[in-house]
Design a protein around this motif. Structure first.
Motif, PDB file in Angstrom:
ATOM      1  N   ARG A 379      12.045   1.442   9.815  1.00  0.00           N
ATOM      2  CA  ARG A 379      11.891   0.257  10.657  1.00  0.00           C
ATOM      3  C   ARG A 379      10.423  -0.151  10.769  1.00  0.00           C
ATOM      4  NH1 ARG A 379      15.424  -2.100  13.908  1.00  0.00           N
ATOM      5  NH2 ARG A 379      17.563  -1.347  14.045  1.00  0.00           N
ATOM      6  N   THR A 380       9.564   0.817  11.003  1.00  0.00           N
ATOM      7  CA  THR A 380       8.140   0.520  11.168  1.00  0.00           C
ATOM      8  C   THR A 380       7.545  -0.042   9.887  1.00  0.00           C
ATOM      9  OG1 THR A 380       7.968   2.314  12.792  1.00  0.00           O
ATOM     10  CG2 THR A 380       5.913   1.493  11.844  1.00  0.00           C
ATOM     11  N   ALA A 381       7.980   0.484   8.747  1.00  0.00           N
ATOM     12  CA  ALA A 381       7.460   0.006   7.461  1.00  0.00           C
ATOM     13  C   ALA A 381       7.728  -1.485   7.284  1.00  0.00           C
ATOM     14  CB  ALA A 381       8.091   0.798   6.324  1.00  0.00           C
ATOM     15  N   VAL A 382       8.943  -1.924   7.589  1.00  0.00           N
ATOM     16  CA  VAL A 382       9.294  -3.341   7.436  1.00  0.00           C
ATOM     17  C   VAL A 382       8.565  -4.180   8.479  1.00  0.00           C
ATOM     18  CG1 VAL A 382      11.172  -5.028   7.508  1.00  0.00           C
ATOM     19  CG2 VAL A 382      11.543  -2.788   6.444  1.00  0.00           C
ATOM     20  N   ARG A 383       8.563  -3.720   9.707  1.00  0.00           N
ATOM     21  CA  ARG A 383       7.960  -4.497  10.792  1.00  0.00           C
ATOM     22  C   ARG A 383       6.473  -4.759  10.557  1.00  0.00           C
ATOM     23  NH1 ARG A 383       9.774  -1.579  14.466  1.00  0.00           N
ATOM     24  NH2 ARG A 383       7.963  -0.270  14.883  1.00  0.00           N
ATOM     25  N   LEU A 384       5.743  -3.741  10.146  1.00  0.00           N
ATOM     26  CA  LEU A 384       4.298  -3.914   9.929  1.00  0.00           C
ATOM     27  C   LEU A 384       4.022  -4.751   8.677  1.00  0.00           C
ATOM     28  CD1 LEU A 384       2.804  -0.402  10.781  1.00  0.00           C
ATOM     29  CD2 LEU A 384       3.241  -2.344  12.287  1.00  0.00           C
ATOM     30  N   ALA A 385       4.815  -4.551   7.630  1.00  0.00           N
ATOM     31  CA  ALA A 385       4.591  -5.297   6.391  1.00  0.00           C
ATOM     32  C   ALA A 385       4.763  -6.792   6.590  1.00  0.00           C
ATOM     33  CB  ALA A 385       5.535  -4.800   5.304  1.00  0.00           C
ATOM     34  N   LEU A 386       5.693  -7.182   7.447  1.00  0.00           N
ATOM     35  CA  LEU A 386       5.958  -8.601   7.673  1.00  0.00           C
ATOM     36  C   LEU A 386       5.122  -9.189   8.805  1.00  0.00           C
ATOM     37  CD1 LEU A 386       9.853  -8.625   7.264  1.00  0.00           C
ATOM     38  CD2 LEU A 386       8.092  -9.060   5.539  1.00  0.00           C
ATOM     39  N   ASP A 387       4.310  -8.373   9.446  1.00  0.00           N
ATOM     40  CA  ASP A 387       3.448  -8.846  10.532  1.00  0.00           C
ATOM     41  C   ASP A 387       2.049  -8.284  10.327  1.00  0.00           C
ATOM     42  OD1 ASP A 387       2.249  -9.765  12.791  1.00  0.00           O
ATOM     43  OD2 ASP A 387       3.565  -8.729  14.216  1.00  0.00           O
ATOM     44  N   PRO A 388       1.252  -8.919   9.473  1.00  0.00           N
ATOM     45  CA  PRO A 388      -0.086  -8.395   9.158  1.00  0.00           C
ATOM     46  C   PRO A 388      -1.029  -8.345  10.357  1.00  0.00           C
ATOM     47  CG  PRO A 388       0.195 -10.611   8.264  1.00  0.00           C
ATOM     48  CD  PRO A 388       1.545 -10.171   8.756  1.00  0.00           C
ATOM     49  N   GLY A 389      -0.658  -8.972  11.456  1.00  0.00           N
ATOM     50  CA  GLY A 389      -1.497  -8.922  12.649  1.00  0.00           C
ATOM     51  C   GLY A 389      -1.465  -7.575  13.339  1.00  0.00           C
ATOM     52  N   GLN A 390      -0.486  -6.741  13.024  1.00  0.00           N
ATOM     53  CA  GLN A 390      -0.396  -5.412  13.629  1.00  0.00           C
ATOM     54  C   GLN A 390      -1.217  -4.411  12.823  1.00  0.00           C
ATOM     55  OE1 GLN A 390       3.389  -3.961  15.143  1.00  0.00           O
ATOM     56  NE2 GLN A 390       4.378  -5.896  14.616  1.00  0.00           N
ATOM     57  N   PRO A 391      -1.539  -3.246  13.421  1.00  0.00           N
ATOM     58  CA  PRO A 391      -2.253  -2.195  12.659  1.00  0.00           C
ATOM     59  C   PRO A 391      -1.452  -1.824  11.423  1.00  0.00           C
ATOM     60  CG  PRO A 391      -2.206  -1.666  15.004  1.00  0.00           C
ATOM     61  CD  PRO A 391      -1.316  -2.864  14.823  1.00  0.00           C
ATOM     62  N   GLN A 392      -2.141  -1.680  10.310  1.00  0.00           N
ATOM     63  CA  GLN A 392      -1.467  -1.464   9.039  1.00  0.00           C
ATOM     64  C   GLN A 392      -1.484  -0.006   8.580  1.00  0.00           C
ATOM     65  OE1 GLN A 392       0.301  -4.047   7.171  1.00  0.00           O
ATOM     66  NE2 GLN A 392       0.153  -4.702   9.293  1.00  0.00           N
ATOM     67  N   HIS A 393      -1.878   0.887   9.467  1.00  0.00           N
ATOM     68  CA  HIS A 393      -1.821   2.328   9.154  1.00  0.00           C
ATOM     69  C   HIS A 393      -1.431   3.083  10.421  1.00  0.00           C
ATOM     70  CE1 HIS A 393      -3.898   6.134   7.293  1.00  0.00           C
ATOM     71  NE2 HIS A 393      -2.599   6.324   7.569  1.00  0.00           N
ATOM     72  N   VAL A 394      -0.231   3.660  10.411  1.00  0.00           N
ATOM     73  CA  VAL A 394       0.226   4.439  11.557  1.00  0.00           C
ATOM     74  C   VAL A 394       0.723   5.790  11.064  1.00  0.00           C
ATOM     75  CG1 VAL A 394       0.854   2.406  12.903  1.00  0.00           C
ATOM     76  CG2 VAL A 394       2.568   3.501  11.459  1.00  0.00           C
ATOM     77  N   ILE A 395       0.593   6.789  11.939  1.00  0.00           N
ATOM     78  CA  ILE A 395       1.075   8.140  11.639  1.00  0.00           C
ATOM     79  C   ILE A 395       2.051   8.528  12.739  1.00  0.00           C
ATOM     80  CG2 ILE A 395       0.465  10.549  11.263  1.00  0.00           C
ATOM     81  CD1 ILE A 395      -2.313   9.660  10.421  1.00  0.00           C
ATOM     82  N   LEU A 396       3.302   8.782  12.352  1.00  0.00           N
ATOM     83  CA  LEU A 396       4.314   9.200  13.312  1.00  0.00           C
ATOM     84  C   LEU A 396       4.319  10.719  13.417  1.00  0.00           C
ATOM     85  CD1 LEU A 396       7.255   6.829  12.273  1.00  0.00           C
ATOM     86  CD2 LEU A 396       5.419   6.424  13.921  1.00  0.00           C
ATOM     87  N   GLY A 397       4.679  11.211  14.584  1.00  0.00           N
ATOM     88  CA  GLY A 397       4.641  12.652  14.823  1.00  0.00           C
ATOM     89  C   GLY A 397       5.861  13.390  14.309  1.00  0.00           C
ATOM     90  N   THR A 398       5.709  14.691  14.131  1.00  0.00           N
ATOM     91  CA  THR A 398       6.816  15.585  13.781  1.00  0.00           C
ATOM     92  C   THR A 398       6.887  16.683  14.837  1.00  0.00           C
ATOM     93  OG1 THR A 398       5.357  16.923  12.400  1.00  0.00           O
ATOM     94  CG2 THR A 398       6.589  15.176  11.308  1.00  0.00           C
ATOM     95  N   HIS A 399       8.018  17.362  14.929  1.00  0.00           N
ATOM     96  CA  HIS A 399       8.119  18.497  15.849  1.00  0.00           C
ATOM     97  C   HIS A 399       9.184  19.471  15.356  1.00  0.00           C
ATOM     98  CE1 HIS A 399      11.174  15.642  17.429  1.00  0.00           C
ATOM     99  NE2 HIS A 399      11.880  16.742  17.616  1.00  0.00           N
ATOM    100  N   ILE A 400       9.101  20.688  15.843  1.00  0.00           N
ATOM    101  CA  ILE A 400      10.045  21.734  15.451  1.00  0.00           C
ATOM    102  C   ILE A 400      11.317  21.620  16.281  1.00  0.00           C
ATOM    103  CG2 ILE A 400      10.463  24.221  15.413  1.00  0.00           C
ATOM    104  CD1 ILE A 400       7.532  24.648  14.877  1.00  0.00           C
ATOM    105  N   VAL A 401      12.456  21.798  15.616  1.00  0.00           N
ATOM    106  CA  VAL A 401      13.753  21.892  16.290  1.00  0.00           C
ATOM    107  C   VAL A 401      14.233  23.329  16.103  1.00  0.00           C
ATOM    108  CG1 VAL A 401      16.126  21.063  16.394  1.00  0.00           C
ATOM    109  CG2 VAL A 401      14.268  19.470  15.840  1.00  0.00           C
ATOM    110  N   VAL A 402      14.271  24.087  17.201  1.00  0.00           N
ATOM    111  CA  VAL A 402      14.624  25.507  17.137  1.00  0.00           C
ATOM    112  C   VAL A 402      16.139  25.665  17.274  1.00  0.00           C
ATOM    113  CG1 VAL A 402      14.327  27.776  18.200  1.00  0.00           C
ATOM    114  CG2 VAL A 402      12.392  26.182  18.071  1.00  0.00           C
ATOM    115  N   ARG A 403      16.740  26.311  16.269  1.00  0.00           N
ATOM    116  CA  ARG A 403      18.164  26.641  16.316  1.00  0.00           C
ATOM    117  C   ARG A 403      18.322  28.148  16.097  1.00  0.00           C
ATOM    118  NH1 ARG A 403      18.377  21.511  13.271  1.00  0.00           N
ATOM    119  NH2 ARG A 403      19.058  19.868  14.714  1.00  0.00           N
ATOM    120  N   GLY A 404      19.317  28.548  15.342  1.00  0.00           N
ATOM    121  CA  GLY A 404      19.594  29.982  15.287  1.00  0.00           C
ATOM    122  C   GLY A 404      19.204  30.712  14.030  1.00  0.00           C
TER     123      GLY A 404
END
Length: 412
Positions: A379-404
């Motif tokens: 979603r972010t890739a399309v939104r930013l590409a079609l709106d050059p007025g927004q920041p053109q480099h973003v980094i989304l976070g990751t996190h650990i999901v603990v299971r068994g």
């Protein structure tokens, strides 16, 4: 006056009311009836028309597909009773057209099965209102969820979404980007790891500039930027940090002999693989635990690679207490091989993955993994590409999901 000398013929009602006239044919000798020898003129025309249609249909069926006659914009205009420029305005949607006129044009297009010539549209500067989504493998689960985000956002933005697969071939990826530039796609979104090869990066940078000049945008989704001077939209996630966090989790649970399965090779300079191994090694360094290079094994991001890689480890008698799989699909293969060997997870061997695809929660035991916000990436890739007025480099976070699938290892 002629009208007085030749009165009009009575209508049907008058003919019924008037007394019947004597039938000359009954008293006169019969003459050869031309109508019996040949059909009436109207019937003859219809028969001729049907024969012509049959001949045309036969010739169209026999002709190559490329030679079939297609309706043109002038055909649509003639059918709708408007000018060709009016049809063009309806197609472009950039000029007010009366609703009734628009309806006639659209009806004529349906009746004629008119197909828009995208090449002519591109040459006219109208664009194709299209977003191209380029990925390695359409069957990859994580790619599928990025694609879902791309398609949903593209639809909301009024764009069509075209999916192209490269099968891991950098040369094919470059060819697809060039083809999308010629089609004047609004954005070309490359998903997944790119190549660290210098020639590949230089060629991709060239295409980024070419797309920018054409009013389009190259989007790097889930891969690092090409450079500060290259006009791209970059939407990445903290790939190295995710691997660092998972390795740290395994180390904190007492594991010291950890296999990493899914590293890059000299011929496969995949940036995703390189970043994950970097995080794996950095965590060892920060925790003060030596990283055995023999435990960092190359492999594809597939279930088969995980299965075969684990079987080779077990056959070689390699000592390890945990396996960090490069993706969840690799981890699924690891679990299958360990189960066949009679080893328990996590009692005998701990297993971790990367991606957090839906399958991860359904494995037995549930897979401890690194979560990537895949749909948000798309979603972010399309939104930013079609709106050059927004920041053109973003980094989304990751996190650990603990299971068994990860257990504690007592350090002696």
């Amino acid at each position: 006056m002629p009208r007085k000398l030749t009165p009009p013929k009575p209508d049907a009602a008058a003919r019924k009311a008037a007394p019947p006239k004597p039938d000359v044919r009954e008293t006169a000798p019969p003459k050869p009836d031309a109508r019996e020898a040949a059909p009436p003129k109207s019937d003859a025309r219809e028969a001729a028309s049907r024969r012509a249609d049959a001949r045309e249909a036969a010739s169209r069926r026999a002709a190559p597909v490329d030679d079939l006659e297609r309706a043109t914009i002038r055909d649509v205009a003639a059918r709708a009773g408007v000018s060709a420029s009016t049809v063009s305005r309806v197609l472009k949607g950039d000029y007010p057209v009366a609703q009734a006129t628009r309806a006639r044009v659209l009806r004529a297009m349906r009746e004629l099965d008119y197909v828009l010539n995208v090449h002519a549209r591109a040459l006219s500067g109208a664009g194709t209102k299209m977003v191209a989504f380029v990925l390695d493998d359409v069957t990859g689960p994580s790619f599928a969820y990025v694609a879902k985000g791309v398609e949903q956002q593209a639809t909301e933005e009024g764009r069509l979404c075209l999916v192209c697969a490269t099968h891991g071939d950098p040369a094919r990826e470059l060819a697809v980007v060039e083809a999308m530039r010629e089609q004047r796609a609004d954005a070309v979104i490359l998903v997944g790891g790119g190549s660290a090869d210098d020639a590949y990066r230089a060629r991709m940078s060239h295409f980024a500039h070419a797309l920018d000049k054409a009013g389009s945008r190259l989007v790097l989704c889930g891969r690092p930027p090409l450079g500060d001077d290259v006009p791209t939209t970059v939407v990445e996630y903290d790939n190295e940090a995710g691997a660092y966090a998972m390795t740290g989790h395994l180390l904190s649970r007492g594991h010291r002999r950890i296999v990493y399965l899914g590293a890059a090779t000299a011929d496969d300079q995949n940036t995703t693989k390189i970043d994950r191994v970097a995080g794996f090694r950095r965590a060892h360094e920060d925790y003060g635990v030596p990283c055995d290079p023999d435990l960092v094994l190359p492999g594809d991001f597939s279930r088969g690679a995980g299965y075969e890689g684990t079987r080779r480890l077990l056959a070689a008698g390699t000592e390890f207490t945990a396996i960090f799989a490069g993706t969840d699909m690799v981890a699924a293969g690891v679990l299958a091989a360990l189960r066949e060997a009679g080893l328990r997870v996590p009692e005998d061997v701990s297993v971790a993955g990367y991606d957090d695809i839906p399958l991860a929660a359904d494995l037995v035991p549930g897979l401890t993994t690194v979560h990537i916000p895949t749909e948000e990436l798309g979603r972010t890739a399309v939104r930013l590409a079609l709106d050059p007025g927004q920041p053109q480099h973003v980094i989304l976070g990751t996190h650990i999901v603990v299971r068994g699938s990860v257990g504690e290892r007592i350090v002696s």
